[in-house]
Design a protein around this motif. Structure first.
Motif, short mmCIF file in Angstrom:
data_model
loop_
_atom_site.label_atom_id
_atom_site.label_comp_id
_atom_site.label_asym_id
_atom_site.label_seq_id
_atom_site.Cartn_x
_atom_site.Cartn_y
_atom_site.Cartn_z
N ALA A 97 0.83 -1.20 0.00
CA ALA A 97 0.00 0.00 0.00
C ALA A 97 0.87 1.25 0.00
CB ALA A 97 -0.92 -0.01 1.22
N GLY A 98 0.39 2.28 -0.65
CA GLY A 98 1.10 3.55 -0.68
C GLY A 98 0.76 4.40 0.53
N LEU A 99 1.73 5.20 0.95
CA LEU A 99 1.52 6.12 2.07
C LEU A 99 2.54 7.25 1.95
CD1 LEU A 99 0.08 6.78 4.77
CD2 LEU A 99 1.88 5.46 5.93
N ASP A 100 2.05 8.49 1.92
CA ASP A 100 2.97 9.62 1.79
C ASP A 100 3.70 9.86 3.11
OD1 ASP A 100 4.34 11.76 0.77
OD2 ASP A 100 2.65 13.15 0.85
N HIS A 101 4.96 10.26 3.02
CA HIS A 101 5.77 10.65 4.18
C HIS A 101 6.43 11.99 3.86
CE1 HIS A 101 5.60 6.68 6.22
NE2 HIS A 101 5.62 6.19 4.99
N ASP A 102 6.28 12.95 4.78
CA ASP A 102 6.91 14.26 4.56
C ASP A 102 8.42 14.13 4.51
OD1 ASP A 102 4.38 15.23 4.63
OD2 ASP A 102 4.55 16.19 6.60
N VAL A 103 8.98 13.27 5.37
CA VAL A 103 10.41 12.99 5.40
C VAL A 103 10.58 11.46 5.40
CG1 VAL A 103 12.55 13.22 6.72
CG2 VAL A 103 10.93 15.12 6.65
N LEU A 104 11.52 10.97 4.60
CA LEU A 104 11.77 9.52 4.54
C LEU A 104 12.84 9.15 5.57
CD1 LEU A 104 11.99 9.13 0.65
CD2 LEU A 104 9.95 9.07 2.11
N ARG A 105 12.58 8.09 6.34
CA ARG A 105 13.52 7.67 7.38
C ARG A 105 14.02 6.24 7.19
NH1 ARG A 105 9.85 11.14 9.62
NH2 ARG A 105 10.74 12.86 10.83
N SER A 106 13.42 5.52 6.25
CA SER A 106 13.78 4.11 6.06
C SER A 106 13.44 3.68 4.64
CB SER A 106 12.99 3.24 7.05
OG SER A 106 11.60 3.29 6.75
N ARG A 126 11.35 14.24 -1.90
CA ARG A 126 11.40 14.10 -0.44
C ARG A 126 12.86 14.06 0.04
NH1 ARG A 126 7.08 15.46 -1.21
NH2 ARG A 126 5.08 14.54 -0.62
N PHE A 127 13.05 14.44 1.29
CA PHE A 127 14.35 14.39 1.96
C PHE A 127 14.47 13.07 2.71
CE2 PHE A 127 17.08 15.23 5.68
CZ PHE A 127 18.24 15.65 5.03
N PHE A 128 15.61 12.39 2.56
CA PHE A 128 15.87 11.14 3.26
C PHE A 128 16.78 11.46 4.44
CE2 PHE A 128 15.38 6.52 2.44
CZ PHE A 128 16.05 6.04 3.54
N SER A 129 16.27 11.31 5.67
CA SER A 129 16.97 11.84 6.84
C SER A 129 18.13 10.96 7.31
CB SER A 129 15.98 12.02 8.00
OG SER A 129 15.41 10.77 8.37
N ASN A 130 18.10 9.66 7.03
CA ASN A 130 19.14 8.75 7.51
C ASN A 130 20.26 8.67 6.48
OD1 ASN A 130 20.66 6.30 8.07
ND2 ASN A 130 19.00 5.73 9.47
N GLU A 131 21.40 9.30 6.76
CA GLU A 131 22.49 9.38 5.80
C GLU A 131 23.05 8.00 5.45
OE1 GLU A 131 26.81 11.61 5.11
OE2 GLU A 131 25.80 11.74 7.05
N GLU A 132 23.22 7.15 6.46
CA GLU A 132 23.82 5.83 6.22
C GLU A 132 22.95 4.98 5.29
OE1 GLU A 132 25.30 1.88 8.75
OE2 GLU A 132 24.85 3.76 9.79
N VAL A 133 21.64 4.96 5.56
CA VAL A 133 20.73 4.19 4.71
C VAL A 133 20.68 4.79 3.31
CG1 VAL A 133 18.34 3.42 4.39
CG2 VAL A 133 19.35 3.41 6.67
N PHE A 134 20.66 6.12 3.24
CA PHE A 134 20.63 6.77 1.93
C PHE A 134 21.86 6.39 1.10
CE2 PHE A 134 21.97 10.17 -0.94
CZ PHE A 134 20.86 10.24 -1.77
N ILE A 225 11.67 11.69 -6.57
CA ILE A 225 13.04 12.14 -6.29
C ILE A 225 13.28 12.15 -4.79
CG2 ILE A 225 14.71 14.03 -6.62
CD1 ILE A 225 12.96 15.03 -8.93
N PHE A 226 14.44 11.69 -4.35
CA PHE A 226 14.80 11.81 -2.94
C PHE A 226 16.32 11.95 -2.79
CE2 PHE A 226 15.13 7.37 -3.86
CZ PHE A 226 16.07 6.82 -2.99
N SER A 227 16.73 12.50 -1.66
CA SER A 227 18.16 12.74 -1.43
C SER A 227 18.41 12.97 0.06
CB SER A 227 18.62 13.99 -2.20
OG SER A 227 18.00 15.14 -1.66
#
Length: 495
Positions: A97-106, A126-134, A225-227
């Motif tokens: 299922a789809g679900l919007d997230h203001d900030v991606l963490r995983s 969107r911005f991906f907050s976890n640098e290591e996972v990104f 797009i994410f980063s």
């Protein structure tokens, strides 16, 4: 009447399909039904698109006074473009299922947000907050078969489009690493202060029209797009950009990248927006400033840009259908109760929101302190340019130029190929969603429709949509840049 016409078209297509698959069907059957054969029907459609394309060419007259020096800032990066579904499968993620997230963490947040926008066929960032996972995802993306590296970031992409005009000098300020610097057009000047040792990477997950993942089907081609981009996220090049303007002396300034700050938190963006407004105040009033917007989710942030901060300080803005509706929702404007657009955005509703922005947050009233007098709206099927009378000229050519580049660039071409595009814009529409309103009809031989609401003029033209787009990223930036190249600003002193 239109229902009968639509039914006739559908019947023609159905019979035509049957005729194509069963060539033994007598021609008399089609004649009995009073319908053209499939070949004639397709030829008529092709003639329509050919007429529009030829009419655009006739309208593309450059303005009398052209820009000579354009300064662009402040977001720049390297785009890594991959198949969205393919990459998520490579990351061992299952559809759901789809679900919007203001900030991606995983990775799970990424999958849900991707599915959410894919099933709508909508662009998002969107911005991906976890640098290591990104970084782990970025490595997988770079190694994915068919992954491509491109110039990225609104400012860098806009600079590239401007640089395609050899008599135009372009200044780009943004975090420019070695790979990006290598890919930039030689005509683009980058201040030494903007150069950095490493590149910022953005991941572009593309999908095609009709593509499936699990139960999700994309209604049209688009991208997600994410980063994890701190340099652009903090607009770290803003001060370099402003400091460079005195020496460069531009006659047009283009600002982008505000959307990158959204994921950095309220404390940061409140201060940086104030600094951006202070910087804009130092630009001479006879030098127009264009603001290129992008996908945002924080209503307080968008409202701050709209009312208290940046938008009244710029002369022109560029935005798409998601950004336009979100802007109205954030500012309690027209059709704010509409959750999302269904299919092609209604021209009348779009016109209402554009009018509201220019009347309530722009300079439609000469006593207003706002500088905003122009909005370039673009969606897949058509574009609208709305301007306050007396400030901009050559807008017929400007909106046609934007539509032409959308049609050609999406197909990876330098010119419109009528066999590779199709008309999706409504051929009849209204100037407003409410009364009083004017009914307008698209004339392929004169494909720019013009209407007026008070002292605001609207120019609308269809887009010949690429049937099999090669790349959707950067189309909005190319559209806005091309529209600006064909625009002429008429400075009027505020009293």
């Amino acid at each position: 009447m239109w229902r009968k016409a639509a039914a006739a078209v559908l019947l023609a297509l159905a019979v035509g399909f049957f005729y194509h698959s069963r060539p033994d069907v007598p021609e008399q059957v089609l004649q009995y039904l009073g319908l053209p054969d499939l070949k004639s029907f397709c030829q008529n459609q092709k003639d329509l698109e050919q007429t529009i394309s030829a009419a655009w060419e006739a309208l593309l007259t450059l303005p009398t006074r052209r820009w000579s020096r354009v300064a662009v800032g402040v977001n720049a990066c390297v785009d890594v473009v991959v198949s969205g579904v393919g990459l998520l499968q490579a990351l061992a993620l299952d559809p759901g299922a789809g679900l919007d997230h203001d900030v991606l963490r995983s990775k799970e947040d990424l999958k849900e947000a991707f599915v959410h926008f894919m099933e709508r066929g909508a662009a998002a960032e969107r911005f991906f907050s976890n640098e290591e996972v990104f970084q782990s995802i970025a490595r997988a993306a770079a190694e994915y078969p068919g992954a491509k590296l491109y110039v990225g970031g609104n400012a860098a992409l806009i600079s590239q489009k401007f640089a395609s005009y050899p008599d135009l000098m372009v200044l780009l300020c943004g975090p420019v690493g070695p790979k990006l610097h290598e890919m930039l057009d030689e005509q683009i000047v980058v201040p030494p202060e903007s150069l950095q040792e490493t590149d910022e990477f953005h991941l572009i997950l593309e999908y095609k029209a009709g593509e499936h993942w699990g139960s999700t089907r994309a209604p049209q081609a688009n991208r997600f797009i994410f980063s994890h981009d701190v340099s652009n996220g903090e607009m770290s090049s803003l001060e370099t950009f402003v400091a460079s303007l005195d020496e460069f002396q531009p006659d047009l300034v283009v600002l982008s990248g505000l959307h990158m700050m959204e994921g950095q938190g309220r404390a940061l963006w409140e201060d940086r927006l104030k600094e951006a407004v202070a910087a804009l105040a130092d630009i001479p009033k006879d030098v127009p400033v264009h603001l290129e917007l992008a996908s945002m989710t924080d209503r307080d942030y968008m409202n701050s840009i709209l009312q208290e901060q940046v938008m009244p300080s710029v002369s022109s803005i560029g935005l798409n259908e998601q950004e336009l509706l979100f802007l109205s929702q954030a500012g309690s404007g027209p059709h704010a109760g509409l959750h999302t657009w269904k299919g092609i955005p209604d021209v009348g509703r779009v016109s209402d929101i554009l009018l509201w922005i220019l009347e309530h947050h722009g300079r439609s009233d000469p006593s207003s302190e706002s500088d905003l007098t122009r909005i370039h709206f673009h969606t897949l099927a058509y574009h609208v340019l709305a301007t306050v009378d007396g400030y901009w000229t050559n807008q017929v050519a400007a909106v046609a130029a934007g539509a032409r580049v959308a049609s050609s660039q999406a197909c990876g071409l330098h010119a419109v190929a009528v066999d590779k595009v199709e008309l999706k814009a409504p051929q009849e529409f209204f100037s407003s969603h409410s009364e009083p309103r004017q009914q307008l009809t698209l004339n392929p031989a004169e494909p720019v429709s013009v209407w007026h609401r008070g002292n605001i003029t609207f120019h609308m033209t269809p887009v010949l949509v690429c049937k099999h787009p090669l790349r959707t990223v950067g189309l909005g930036d190319a559209i806005s840049a091309e529209g600006l190249v064909y625009s002429e600003f008429q400075f009027q002193q505020h009293f």
